[in-house]
Design a protein around this motif. Sequence first.
Motif, mmCIF file in Angstrom:
data_model
loop_
_atom_site.group_PDB
_atom_site.id
_atom_site.type_symbol
_atom_site.label_atom_id
_atom_site.label_comp_id
_atom_site.label_asym_id
_atom_site.label_seq_id
_atom_site.Cartn_x
_atom_site.Cartn_y
_atom_site.Cartn_z
ATOM 1 N N VAL A 65 17.953 11.986 -15.273
ATOM 2 C CA VAL A 65 17.785 13.062 -14.287
ATOM 3 C C VAL A 65 16.370 13.004 -13.721
ATOM 4 C CG1 VAL A 65 17.642 15.575 -13.979
ATOM 5 C CG2 VAL A 65 19.570 14.574 -15.217
ATOM 6 N N SER A 66 15.396 12.826 -14.588
ATOM 7 C CA SER A 66 14.005 12.714 -14.143
ATOM 8 C C SER A 66 13.816 11.513 -13.222
ATOM 9 C CB SER A 66 13.074 12.582 -15.352
ATOM 10 O OG SER A 66 13.158 13.710 -16.180
ATOM 11 N N LEU A 67 14.403 10.392 -13.597
ATOM 12 C CA LEU A 67 14.324 9.184 -12.756
ATOM 13 C C LEU A 67 14.958 9.424 -11.394
ATOM 14 C CD1 LEU A 67 15.129 6.212 -15.160
ATOM 15 C CD2 LEU A 67 13.095 6.449 -13.720
ATOM 16 N N ALA A 68 16.101 10.077 -11.360
ATOM 17 C CA ALA A 68 16.788 10.318 -10.086
ATOM 18 C C ALA A 68 15.920 11.154 -9.148
ATOM 19 C CB ALA A 68 18.131 11.011 -10.325
ATOM 20 N N VAL A 69 15.328 12.216 -9.661
ATOM 21 C CA VAL A 69 14.466 13.068 -8.834
ATOM 22 C C VAL A 69 13.233 12.286 -8.391
ATOM 23 C CG1 VAL A 69 13.033 15.159 -8.832
ATOM 24 C CG2 VAL A 69 15.306 15.203 -9.870
ATOM 25 N N ALA A 70 12.618 11.560 -9.313
ATOM 26 C CA ALA A 70 11.409 10.789 -9.001
ATOM 27 C C ALA A 70 11.688 9.711 -7.960
ATOM 28 C CB ALA A 70 10.852 10.162 -10.281
ATOM 29 N N ALA A 123 10.179 9.560 -4.139
ATOM 30 C CA ALA A 123 9.390 8.372 -3.794
ATOM 31 C C ALA A 123 10.030 7.619 -2.623
ATOM 32 C CB ALA A 123 9.263 7.460 -5.014
ATOM 33 N N THR A 124 11.365 7.588 -2.565
ATOM 34 C CA THR A 124 12.056 6.936 -1.451
ATOM 35 C C THR A 124 11.768 7.659 -0.140
ATOM 36 O OG1 THR A 124 13.796 6.134 -2.917
ATOM 37 C CG2 THR A 124 14.319 6.206 -0.573
ATOM 38 N N VAL A 162 2.768 6.455 -7.165
ATOM 39 C CA VAL A 162 2.089 7.690 -7.571
ATOM 40 C C VAL A 162 3.076 8.861 -7.552
ATOM 41 C CG1 VAL A 162 0.305 9.359 -6.911
ATOM 42 C CG2 VAL A 162 -0.208 6.910 -6.880
ATOM 43 N N VAL A 163 3.866 8.958 -6.478
ATOM 44 C CA VAL A 163 4.873 10.016 -6.393
ATOM 45 C C VAL A 163 5.898 9.853 -7.518
ATOM 46 C CG1 VAL A 163 6.774 10.960 -4.995
ATOM 47 C CG2 VAL A 163 4.587 10.400 -3.910
ATOM 48 N N ASN A 164 6.421 8.636 -7.668
ATOM 49 C CA ASN A 164 7.445 8.362 -8.674
ATOM 50 C C ASN A 164 6.952 8.692 -10.075
ATOM 51 O OD1 ASN A 164 8.984 6.721 -10.665
ATOM 52 N ND2 ASN A 164 10.068 5.987 -8.862
ATOM 53 N N THR A 190 0.831 -1.196 0.000
ATOM 54 C CA THR A 190 0.000 0.000 0.000
ATOM 55 C C THR A 190 0.870 1.253 0.000
ATOM 56 O OG1 THR A 190 -1.739 -1.193 1.189
ATOM 57 C CG2 THR A 190 -1.832 1.218 1.241
ATOM 58 N N VAL A 191 1.902 1.243 0.855
ATOM 59 C CA VAL A 191 2.848 2.362 0.865
ATOM 60 C C VAL A 191 3.536 2.450 -0.500
ATOM 61 C CG1 VAL A 191 5.023 3.201 1.853
ATOM 62 C CG2 VAL A 191 3.212 2.340 3.359
ATOM 63 N N GLY A 192 3.874 1.298 -1.048
ATOM 64 C CA GLY A 192 4.513 1.270 -2.357
ATOM 65 C C GLY A 192 3.658 1.895 -3.444
ATOM 66 N N VAL A 193 2.346 1.685 -3.367
ATOM 67 C CA VAL A 193 1.449 2.302 -4.349
ATOM 68 C C VAL A 193 1.528 3.824 -4.243
ATOM 69 C CG1 VAL A 193 -0.986 2.637 -4.979
ATOM 70 C CG2 VAL A 193 -0.104 0.335 -4.581
#
Length: 167
Positions: free
Chosen positions: A64-69, A73-74, A34-36, A27-30
């Motif tokens: 760069v987008s992946l790193a920020v996302a 999310a982390t 969403v954030v990612n 659930t937290v992962g979902v």
Amino acid sequence: MTPFKIRMRTASLLRRIFSRRFLKFGTVGVSGIVVNQGVLYVMQEQVFHVANVAGEVDWLQLNVSLAVAIFLATLNNFYWNRLWTWKDRVELHPRPWPVQFGQYTVSCGLSIVLQFVFTNLLAPHVYYLIANFIAIGVTSVLNFLLNDIWTFGRLRFKAQAARGKVD
């Protein structure tokens, strides 16, 4: 190792994976997805849109987008996992949250690297958000097991329970 021990360890692993705690983790992962995905979309479509009007995937921009996302999310997932998924262990084994966040980040490190790899491998073949979603799904079980064992102290919790220090 005997076939019986292998079956017992496999059964134990499956019980852990399909536990109530794993459902909370999911659930937290979902919320993390969403954030990612939201941050990845905003970074790719809004922040880098001006730089890439042709619609092609630029690998530097994607990473760069992946790193920020992934970073945001982390943070989201750590906060909610600490507050809800492993709340019982956090209360029994209080540690400063920066220390635990460091462990969480290290535990997630392998999953993060694999998410980068899988997203980059799949992005040329499918829409980048779908590639990222698949990568998250593949790495989530590994992420749960590492955090359950190390970050939130399953091993420490079991050792104290064996010594009679935990109810």
